[in-house]
Design an enzyme around this catalytic site. Structure first.
Site, short mmCIF file in Angstrom:
data_model
loop_
_atom_site.label_atom_id
_atom_site.label_comp_id
_atom_site.label_asym_id
_atom_site.label_seq_id
_atom_site.Cartn_x
_atom_site.Cartn_y
_atom_site.Cartn_z
N HIS A 121 0.87 -1.07 -0.02
CA HIS A 121 0.01 0.20 -0.19
C HIS A 121 0.87 1.26 -0.02
O HIS A 121 1.76 1.39 0.68
CB HIS A 121 -1.07 -0.03 1.14
CG HIS A 121 -0.21 -0.08 2.51
ND1 HIS A 121 0.34 0.94 3.26
CD2 HIS A 121 0.20 -1.23 3.20
CE1 HIS A 121 0.78 0.87 4.17
NE2 HIS A 121 0.74 -0.59 4.32
N ASP A 122 0.40 2.24 -0.91
CA ASP A 122 1.13 3.73 -0.80
C ASP A 122 2.36 3.58 -1.16
O ASP A 122 3.13 4.70 -1.23
CB ASP A 122 1.13 4.24 0.65
CG ASP A 122 -0.43 4.16 1.32
OD1 ASP A 122 -1.25 5.00 0.88
OD2 ASP A 122 -0.65 3.60 2.19
N GLY A 139 4.87 -1.21 2.55
CA GLY A 139 4.12 0.14 2.62
C GLY A 139 4.97 1.16 2.23
O GLY A 139 6.21 1.20 2.89
#
Length: 265
Positions: A121-122, A139
């Site tokens: 994520h991100d 992440g």
């Protein structure tokens, strides 16, 4: 012509471009956008608020866009944006962003994501990235353009890897990697420059020589801090574009730690 196999499920609301192929038993969620000439082989899942760029080819059992592997995620609407002409191989996973990281995971163009690799994520992944089998991004990782990650390597959350860097297989990257750096080891250490990559990109010889000289000034001494050495190199080699990329990367933020050579190497 768009070709959707009778066993595939494309939910109402999904946006499908021209000449898209959705293979057997694949599923496409209602908030997904597939641009022109995207190919989903069999058993591919594309979920969430995900956009897949034109010409990207996704292979069996990839899971793209399902909720991030972050216990803080509470179901907020976040996105995964994948660029053009990527090869996303079997069992690859890519997750959307979280509210704590800006809500967006972005993957650039022309990447090769080999079997079992993971984009957390991100993350922000540049163009022409290569993640070999089972390479893993935690992440908030940032990969610049033309980065290569060897098989079974892992990059810790919030780490930056600069343009043209290469990470050896089975290497754990805990700290930032300079542009054009080459890192190896169970815990990554800087082992020199990615000279093969520099030559393949056909950078002028004088620029490569200047970068090698700057590398020695940065890492072949322990006088002062790395930041102070980078500031000195930036002044003396301000007209060298490759050197400037390295010094700008080091000086961009003042709270970072970097992969450096092992003492004595």
């Amino acid at each position: 012509m768009t070709d959707i196999h009778p066993t595939a499920i494309v939910e109402t609301g999904a946006a499908i471009g021209e000449n898209v192929r959705v293979g057997p038993y694949s599923t496409v969620g209602p908030n997904v956008r597939l641009a022109d000439n995207v190919v989903l082989e069999s058993h591919v899942v594309v979920a969430g608020h995900t956009e897949v760029g034109a010409g990207t080819h996704i292979f069996p059992f990839a899971s793209i866009g399902h909720k991030p592997q972050d216990l803080k995620y509470a179901g907020e609407e976040t996105r995964l944006l994948i660029g053009k002409n990527n090869q996303i191989r079997e069992h690859v996973t890519m997750n959307p962003g979280t509210s704590g990281g800006g809500g967006l995971t972005r993957v650039g163009d022309n990447g090769l994501f080999m079997m079992g690799s993971h984009v957390g994520h991100d993350c922000k992944v540049g163009n022409f990235a290569i993640l070999a089998n089972n390479a893993t991004l935690a992440g908030h990782v940032e990969l610049a353009d033309h980065v290569i990650l060897g098989g079974l390597s892992a990059v810790r959350q919030w780490t930056r890897i600069g343009t043209g860097a290469i990470v050896g297989g089975m290497t754990g990257v805990e700290f930032d990697v300079i542009p054009f750096g080459s890192v190896i080891g169970d815990r990554a250490r800087l082992a020199g420059l990615n000279l093969i990559g520099l030559k393949r990109k056909e950078f002028p010889r004088e620029q490569i020589h200047a970068l090698r000289a700057a590398y020695r000034d940065l890492f072949d001494t322990e006088d002062g801090t790395l930041r102070a050495r980078a500031e000195a190199v930036a002044e003396t080699a301000a007209d060298q574009p490759l050197v400037k990329m390295v010094t700008d990367f080091i000086l961009e933020k003042d709270d970072r730690r970097f992969c450096t050579p092992r003492s004595g190497e």
